[in-house]
Scaffold this active site. Structure first.
Site, mmCIF file in Angstrom:
data_model
loop_
_atom_site.group_PDB
_atom_site.id
_atom_site.type_symbol
_atom_site.label_atom_id
_atom_site.label_comp_id
_atom_site.label_asym_id
_atom_site.label_seq_id
_atom_site.Cartn_x
_atom_site.Cartn_y
_atom_site.Cartn_z
ATOM 1 N N ILE A 193 -12.201 26.088 -36.487
ATOM 2 C CA ILE A 193 -13.058 27.277 -36.434
ATOM 3 C C ILE A 193 -14.490 26.883 -36.074
ATOM 4 C CG2 ILE A 193 -14.101 29.114 -37.835
ATOM 5 C CD1 ILE A 193 -11.444 29.424 -39.264
ATOM 6 N N GLU A 212 -20.504 17.779 -40.727
ATOM 7 C CA GLU A 212 -19.113 17.484 -41.120
ATOM 8 C C GLU A 212 -19.087 16.436 -42.228
ATOM 9 O OE1 GLU A 212 -15.853 18.437 -40.569
ATOM 10 O OE2 GLU A 212 -15.384 16.749 -41.882
ATOM 11 N N ILE A 279 -15.044 25.657 -43.587
ATOM 12 C CA ILE A 279 -14.580 24.434 -44.276
ATOM 13 C C ILE A 279 -13.113 24.532 -44.670
ATOM 14 C CG2 ILE A 279 -16.856 23.804 -45.147
ATOM 15 C CD1 ILE A 279 -15.675 25.062 -47.882
ATOM 16 N N HIS A 450 3.234 19.243 -7.600
ATOM 17 C CA HIS A 450 1.959 18.652 -7.190
ATOM 18 C C HIS A 450 1.186 19.676 -6.366
ATOM 19 C CE1 HIS A 450 -0.940 15.696 -5.818
ATOM 20 N NE2 HIS A 450 -0.794 16.185 -4.593
HETATM 21 P P1 NAI Z 1 -10.358 22.980 -40.980
HETATM 22 O O1 NAI Z 1 -9.577 22.514 -42.141
HETATM 23 O O2 NAI Z 1 -9.781 22.905 -39.609
HETATM 24 O O3 NAI Z 1 -11.749 22.162 -40.927
HETATM 25 C C1 NAI Z 1 -12.687 22.217 -41.975
HETATM 26 C C2 NAI Z 1 -13.650 21.053 -41.839
HETATM 27 O O4 NAI Z 1 -14.709 21.229 -42.769
HETATM 28 C C3 NAI Z 1 -13.026 19.700 -42.134
HETATM 29 O O5 NAI Z 1 -13.311 18.830 -41.073
HETATM 30 C C4 NAI Z 1 -13.701 19.269 -43.433
HETATM 31 O O6 NAI Z 1 -13.855 17.876 -43.537
HETATM 32 C C5 NAI Z 1 -15.050 19.974 -43.328
HETATM 33 N N1 NAI Z 1 -15.739 20.193 -44.610
HETATM 34 C C6 NAI Z 1 -15.194 20.570 -45.792
HETATM 35 N N2 NAI Z 1 -16.158 20.672 -46.741
HETATM 36 C C7 NAI Z 1 -17.335 20.373 -46.141
HETATM 37 C C8 NAI Z 1 -18.701 20.295 -46.582
HETATM 38 N N3 NAI Z 1 -19.064 20.581 -47.837
HETATM 39 N N4 NAI Z 1 -19.659 19.933 -45.692
HETATM 40 C C9 NAI Z 1 -19.316 19.639 -44.417
HETATM 41 N N5 NAI Z 1 -18.047 19.697 -43.948
HETATM 42 C C10 NAI Z 1 -17.069 20.059 -44.792
HETATM 43 O O7 NAI Z 1 -10.799 24.454 -41.360
HETATM 44 P P2 NAI Z 1 -11.331 25.673 -40.476
HETATM 45 O O8 NAI Z 1 -11.934 25.202 -39.203
HETATM 46 O O9 NAI Z 1 -12.170 26.469 -41.410
HETATM 47 O O10 NAI Z 1 -10.007 26.450 -40.127
HETATM 48 C C11 NAI Z 1 -9.240 27.022 -41.190
HETATM 49 C C12 NAI Z 1 -7.806 27.173 -40.807
HETATM 50 O O11 NAI Z 1 -7.647 28.134 -39.782
HETATM 51 C C13 NAI Z 1 -7.207 25.876 -40.331
HETATM 52 O O12 NAI Z 1 -5.977 25.694 -40.985
HETATM 53 C C14 NAI Z 1 -6.993 26.092 -38.870
HETATM 54 O O13 NAI Z 1 -5.846 25.409 -38.408
HETATM 55 C C15 NAI Z 1 -6.827 27.606 -38.757
HETATM 56 N N6 NAI Z 1 -7.326 28.048 -37.461
HETATM 57 C C16 NAI Z 1 -6.623 27.708 -36.348
HETATM 58 C C17 NAI Z 1 -7.101 28.029 -35.107
HETATM 59 C C18 NAI Z 1 -6.338 27.577 -33.922
HETATM 60 O O14 NAI Z 1 -5.170 27.225 -34.042
HETATM 61 N N7 NAI Z 1 -6.932 27.524 -32.738
HETATM 62 C C19 NAI Z 1 -8.348 28.771 -34.916
HETATM 63 C C20 NAI Z 1 -9.006 29.053 -36.144
HETATM 64 C C21 NAI Z 1 -8.499 28.701 -37.352
#
Ligand code: NAI
Length: 471
Positions: A193, A212, A279, A450
């Site tokens: 996200i 991050e 997050i 191709h």
């Molecule tokens: P995510 O789990 O992909 O990433 C969250 C990130 O935040 C991690 O890298 C983590 O280390 C970091 N983090 C955690 N606490 C933190 C802190 N206090 N300070 C700094 N960094 C911190 O979660 P995200 O991006 O919120 O997505 C949530 C869910 O939604 C995921 O399971 C994702 O797969 C799904 N999603 C999938 C999409 C797609 O397939 N294109 C698009 C949007 C969401």
């Protein structure tokens, strides 16, 4: 207390709580199989987070912002002089809203076509065979069911010390609705996200800093591919601060101060017009009265089934509220499988072959195991850069690479990892190959058109066997 209450006399074969990609696909498949189905939805539109405030609106903004960026930076180089493009954010938002509204109506049509009764309101368990639906007008209805499927999805995880007001400090939902392009934006979390929405606002002109917690971006991705992607995002102007912990965030008028413990241990405040908290997400099971059905989530709120998505004799869970990756297509597959199991079939879900895609430009996509995860296996790794792919070169989109991992003895493909334009489409071929237990040799010997980017995938398979020809 509800104003009125009425029982629907019919007993449904399946009542599904939640009409996101898990719930609505489960309903459609159950309807196809001749089961009587009701679907309960608390929003006033169908499609869940994905369609209303997730995958679909974000893809609309990613598409439009990419075109804006291309018009500003690339068209003149191709001999197309359009001058400096002017942003009309209101129109861009309307195009996004129109796409969402058309698709939610499409889901309503599909449910009707498959004879699914839709009940709008908050669903909760009365017992293991009864669901109560409390409508927005405070009227309750009671539905009897032989099977109940919980498909209630997830919600953004929160960070202590950071209060999301959906104005200055926003979740992914608020980040789809900024009234103007922020000059400066802090994104907390370099996951899917954070990268997708950070990219949208960076392309529209914001200075974006992504903070991050861990030492790299994209948890779960192959580190080599994540590093390559990070270098590309940095070229695009995104700033990353990794190994940094966000401690709190404070809104002060029209700005927000994000307090971060930096990699060197010092505290620093990053000031920006707005901040996005991305997050992770957590299962949404609040208000379901699960205890009335004798079902309990684990300590993280996850509804853990028996491995076959079953929580109890009459109760099933699919999608983000159960274990596994929180992805719409995973929810969809589980919805189909549960409908088929209820109908007495024995479907198979390959949880190891669920692809991941990050819809940035270029895209990042992968399926199967990373090289790290295979450290105890004898493997061969093939790589092929898009720089050596003629189609990518001709289109000026030659950043990135394909990485393919195969078992050294059997040659079976165990993982494919791509960063590059069209990666999200290319990964489909890898999914198909791996679902058939295909080998690198199979892929290398299959004729690919191709000039296409898919030739890079083929060449990576050749490289795994040591005979990549175009590098
Ligand atoms: P995510 O789990 O992909 O990433 C969250 C990130 O935040 C991690 O890298 C983590 O280390 C970091 N983090 C955690 N606490 C933190 C802190 N206090 N300070 C700094 N960094 C911190 O979660 P995200 O991006 O919120 O997505 C949530 C869910 O939604 C995921 O399971 C994702 O797969 C799904 N999603 C999938 C999409 C797609 O397939 N294109 C698009 C949007 C969401």
């Amino acid at each position: 207390m509800s104003r009125g209450s009425k029982a629907v006399t019919k007993t449904y074969d399946v009542v599904i709580i939640g009409a996101g990609p898990g719930g609505y696909n489960c309903a459609i498949r159950a309807g196809q199989l001749g089961l009587s189905v009701a679907c309960v939805e608390r929003r006033s539109t169908l499609g869940g987070t994905c369609l209303n405030v997730g995958c679909i609106p974000s893809k609309s903004l990613l598409h439009a912002s990419e075109l804006f960026h291309v018009a500003a930076t690339e068209l003149s180089g191709l001999g197309i002089d359009v001058g400096t493009p002017k942003l009309n954010l209101g129109h861009m938002m309307k195009a996004k809203d129109d796409a969402v509204s058309g698709l939610t109506k499409g889901v309503a049509f599909l449910l009707k076509k498959n004879k699914v009764d839709v009940f709008y309101g908050e669903g909760s368990f009365v017992d293991s065979e009864t669901v109560r639906v409390l409508g927005a007008d405070d009227t309750a209805q009671t539905l009897k069911a032989r099977n109940i499927v919980v498909a209630t999805g997830s919600e953004p995880a929160t960070l202590p010390g950071v209060d999301v007001d959906e104005d200055r400090i926003v979740s992914s939902t608020g980040a789809l609705e900024f009234p103007e392009v922020p000059e400066t934006l802090v994104v907390i979390g370099a996951g899917v996200i954070g990268l997708e929405l950070g990219s949208v606002w960076a392309r529209l002109g914001a200075q974006v800093t992504v903070v991050e917690y861990s030492d790299g971006i994209l948890p779960g991705a192959d580190p080599e591919i994540a590093k390559a992607a990070q270098a590309i995002y940095e070229q695009q102007g995104l700033t990353f601060v990794t190994n940094a912990k966000v401690e709190s965030a404070v809104v002060d008028g029209a700005s927000v101060g994000v307090n971060v413990t930096m990699p060197d241990g010092n505290r620093q405040t990053l000031t920006a017009d707005r901040a996005i908290v991305a997050i992770g997400r957590r299962p949404y099971t609040r208000g379901l009265s699960l205890e009335n059905a004798g079902v309990n989530p684990d300590e993280r709120g996850v509804l853990v089934g028996d491995g076959a998505l079953r929580l109890a004799k009459t109760i099933w869970a699919i999608g983000d509220c159960t274990s596994g990756p929180m992805l719409a297509h995973k929810a969809e597959d589980e919805g189909v499988a549960v409908a088929e199991m209820i109908a007495g079939q024995t479907p198979l879900i390959e949880h190891d072959l669920i692809p991941s895609v990050v819809y940035t430009a270029p895209e990042v996509a992968w399926v199967g195991a990373t090289e790290d995860a295979l450290s105890d296996r004898d493997i061969r790794v093939g790589r092929f850069p898009f720089l050596a792919n003629s189609r990518a070169r001709a289109s000026g989109e030659s950043q990135g690479l394909v990485k393919l991992i195969a078992d050294a003895k059997t040659d079976e493909v165990l993982g494919v990892h791509i960063v590059g334009t069209g990666a999200g489409e290319l990964i489909g071929e890898a999914c198909t190959l791996m679902a058939m237990s295909g080998s690198a040799e199979d892929l290398a010997r299959i004729c690919h058109a191709h000039p296409t980017r898919s030739e890079a995938l083929r060449q990576s398979a050749m490289d795994a066997a040591g005979w990549a020809m175009q590098i």
